[in-house]
Design a protein around this motif. Structure first.
Motif, PDB file in Angstrom:
ATOM      1  N   GLY A  34       0.813  -1.205   0.000  1.00 18.57           N
ATOM      2  CA  GLY A  34       0.000   0.000   0.000  1.00 18.57           C
ATOM      3  C   GLY A  34       0.846   1.253   0.000  1.00 18.57           C
ATOM      4  N   ASP A  65      -7.918   5.645  -8.346  1.00 17.10           N
ATOM      5  CA  ASP A  65      -7.788   4.915  -7.082  1.00 17.10           C
ATOM      6  C   ASP A  65      -8.922   3.910  -6.908  1.00 17.10           C
ATOM      7  N   GLN A  69      -8.318  -0.072  -6.545  1.00 14.01           N
ATOM      8  CA  GLN A  69      -8.607  -0.731  -5.273  1.00 14.01           C
ATOM      9  C   GLN A  69      -9.624  -1.855  -5.436  1.00 14.01           C
ATOM     10  N   ALA A  74      -4.931  -5.236  -6.287  1.00 13.35           N
ATOM     11  CA  ALA A  74      -4.841  -4.036  -5.459  1.00 13.35           C
ATOM     12  C   ALA A  74      -3.785  -4.159  -4.369  1.00 13.35           C
TER      13      ALA A  74
END
Length: 548
Positions: A34, A65, A69, A74
């Motif tokens: 992340g 985004d 995601q 992701a």
């Protein structure tokens, strides 16, 4: 005294420690991914991003985004696939210069943990018919936005997105000509006019549902168009859509593929997977139970064998009863002939031409609908032909039923008005005649007249069929033909299945009625007397008062 620990307990400690270490590693890996990805997304999620060199002007650089995601990758660090020639720090320079080694390809991961997909692709028309290097995984899939496939009941959005992968190449003349070795886009049947109701198929199915090899559950072994599936391969109880009832789970939760295999404590495994976050474990593998889809009826594929057995048993039982009744009539025929030998024949004109035309058209529709319905329900022969015939005759039945209503409004309708006075007694006498009097040559309790063509049992049967069964058949048939108008739920149950099974049940009632009707048409004063009446309009009977 030193306390000893068994080898089994030591192994248990080691397994637990390894498991905890694995979970911690995964958590740290996810967190690190992340953080690393956030650095990339600072630029690539900006809608103003653009190429800094002309040769990259067509590249897809914007990755929102939200779409990223929601994708299956992701939690995977960008640098797992994208590596700069100068190391990670090299991405600070523009334009980025990436390595092109095999370790960065899709196959470097999927070839190990999802080798069924890569093996299937290598057999596909895309891999065998297109020059090497012109077609890759990225030709269909965007690794940044692709989502896990759902084989049970994909949404309209998922179907559109999946089919867009195919049409993106197959509808672009230059691209298709290059990849196909010189073929023209117009050589394809992209409208699929050979299918019954093409819009319904194209809006409900993905291209890969029909064009993937019949033995490929991964849906990556795309076969040549001439080898695409036949109707029966999906519209049958051995449907390919049922065989493809599970799909491969996403990479980071591969353990999910071992669920329902009897290898582990499934609940404990699901709890562990759910604790990691992301897609719930029970949704990673889709298992189809009962009917194929929750609110979908697919002809020939998801019928109910219990209904079939019940209807076949009822039909067989009724046939045996009628056969036994006819056998007794055959045995007693000589006695009846001796009683009526001296009687003369009489004729009364009862059935007008419009009534006779309607009757034979209606009978023809009933028979064709039943035959084509059986062909569809049990997926026999050319399903598309049965479907086209059934739909055409079904529309014809709608018109013929309106003709029936019109004829009745113009004067024939009084024959269908039931006289309540003395009805039970008349029903008893008519039933007694069919069960006993017909064997002894007894006088018919009610002869047809211009004012009343039907005996009470006929009248009740015709009213029930023509004013209840046929209208419901028409309504349910139209709702199946135009399924978008079917309510999502009926009586608290899935609407499409309620409509489909109601239509099936009414068709069964129609079959039983037709068997009884045809048999009772042989109970006139001769086997053919009643049939002749519906040809020339004359009711034929023998009168005991007349002697030769």
């Amino acid at each position: 005294m030193m306390k000893t620990v068994s080898i089994g307990k030591w192994l248990g400690y080691i397994f637990r420690a390894t498991g905890i270490l694995g979970l911690l590693t995964f958590a740290l890996y996810t967190q690190a991914a992340g953080d690393i990805n956030a650095q990339c997304q600072r630029c690539h999620s900006d809608s103003d991003i653009h190429a800094v060199t002309p040769d990259k002007s067509g590249a897809k650089l914007l990755i929102t985004d939200e779409s990223y995601q929601d994708s299956v990758h992701a939690k995977v660090p960008c640098v797992a696939c994208h590596q700069s020639v100068n190391g990670n720090a090299g991405f600070e320079a523009l334009p980025h210069v990436q390595t092109t080694v095999a370790s960065n390809s899709c196959e470097s991961c999927h070839g190990l943990i999802q080798h069924k997909i890569t093996d299937a692709y290598k057999k596909s028309v895309h891999a065998t018919k297109i020059d090497q290097g012109k077609f890759t995984c990225e030709s269909c899939h965007d690794a940044h936005t692709m989502q896990a496939g759902i084989i049970t009941q994909p949404t309209a959005q998922q179907i559109t997105a999946s089919n867009a992968m195919c049409t993106d190449c197959h509808t672009r003349p230059t691209v298709y000509k290059t990849l196909s070795g010189g073929k023209k886009v117009t050589e394809q049947d992209l409208t699929h006019q050979s299918l019954p109701n093409p819009p319904l198929h194209l809006s409900s199915l993905r291209c890969i549902d029909c064009h993937a090899s019949s033995q490929d559950t991964s849906l990556h072994n795309i076969a040549p168009a001439k080898e695409s599936l036949t109707c029966k391969q999906c519209h049958s109880e051995e449907s390919l859509l049922i065989q493809r009832q599970n799909f491969t789970p996403v990479e980071q939760n591969l353990a999910g593929s071992l669920l329902n295999q009897g290898l582990f404590d499934d609940k404990a495994l699901q709890d562990k997977l759910n604790a990691l976050g992301g897609i719930p474990a029970e949704k990673q593998i889709q298992w189809v139970k009962g009917t194929l889809f929750t609110n979908t009826y697919m002809i020939g594929a998801n019928g109910d064998i219990r209904w079939d057995k019940t209807i076949i048993t009822l039909t067989g039982g009724l046939f045996l009863l009628l056969f036994g009744h006819g056998l007794i009539r055959l045995v007693t025929a000589s006695k009846r002939r001796s009683l009526t030998a001296a009687m003369s024949w009489h004729k009364t004109y009862l059935y007008t031409l419009p009534v006779r035309v309607w009757h034979w058209l209606n009978a023809l529709c009933f028979i064709l609908l039943l035959v084509s319905g059986v062909g569809m329900h049990f997926a026999q022969g050319e399903l598309a032909t049965w479907v086209d015939l059934h739909n055409f005759v079904g529309i014809a039945l709608c018109i013929i039923w309106l003709m029936f209503i019109l004829i009745n409004l113009l004067g024939n309708g009084h024959h269908y008005i039931i006289r309540v006075s003395g009805l039970l007694g008349r029903i008893y006498r008519q039933t007694r005649y069919y069960l006993y009097g017909v064997f002894t040559g007894a006088e018919h309790p009610e002869h047809p007249t211009a004012n009343n063509k039907f005996n009470p049992l006929q009248q009740l049967g015709y009213v029930a069929v023509m004013y209840l069964v046929v209208p419901l058949l028409i309504v349910t048939g139209l709702l199946m033909l135009y399924s978008d108008y079917t309510p999502a739920t009926l009586f608290g149950l899935p609407g499409k299945l309620v409509v489909a099974y109601t239509h099936y049940g009414l068709a069964a009632i129609s079959l039983l009625f037709l068997l009884v009707h045809l048999y009772l048409c042989t109970t006139g004063d001769s086997l053919s007397a009643l049939f002749k009446g519906m040809v020339d309009g004359y009711y034929r009977y023998k009168n005991k008062g007349d002697k030769h």
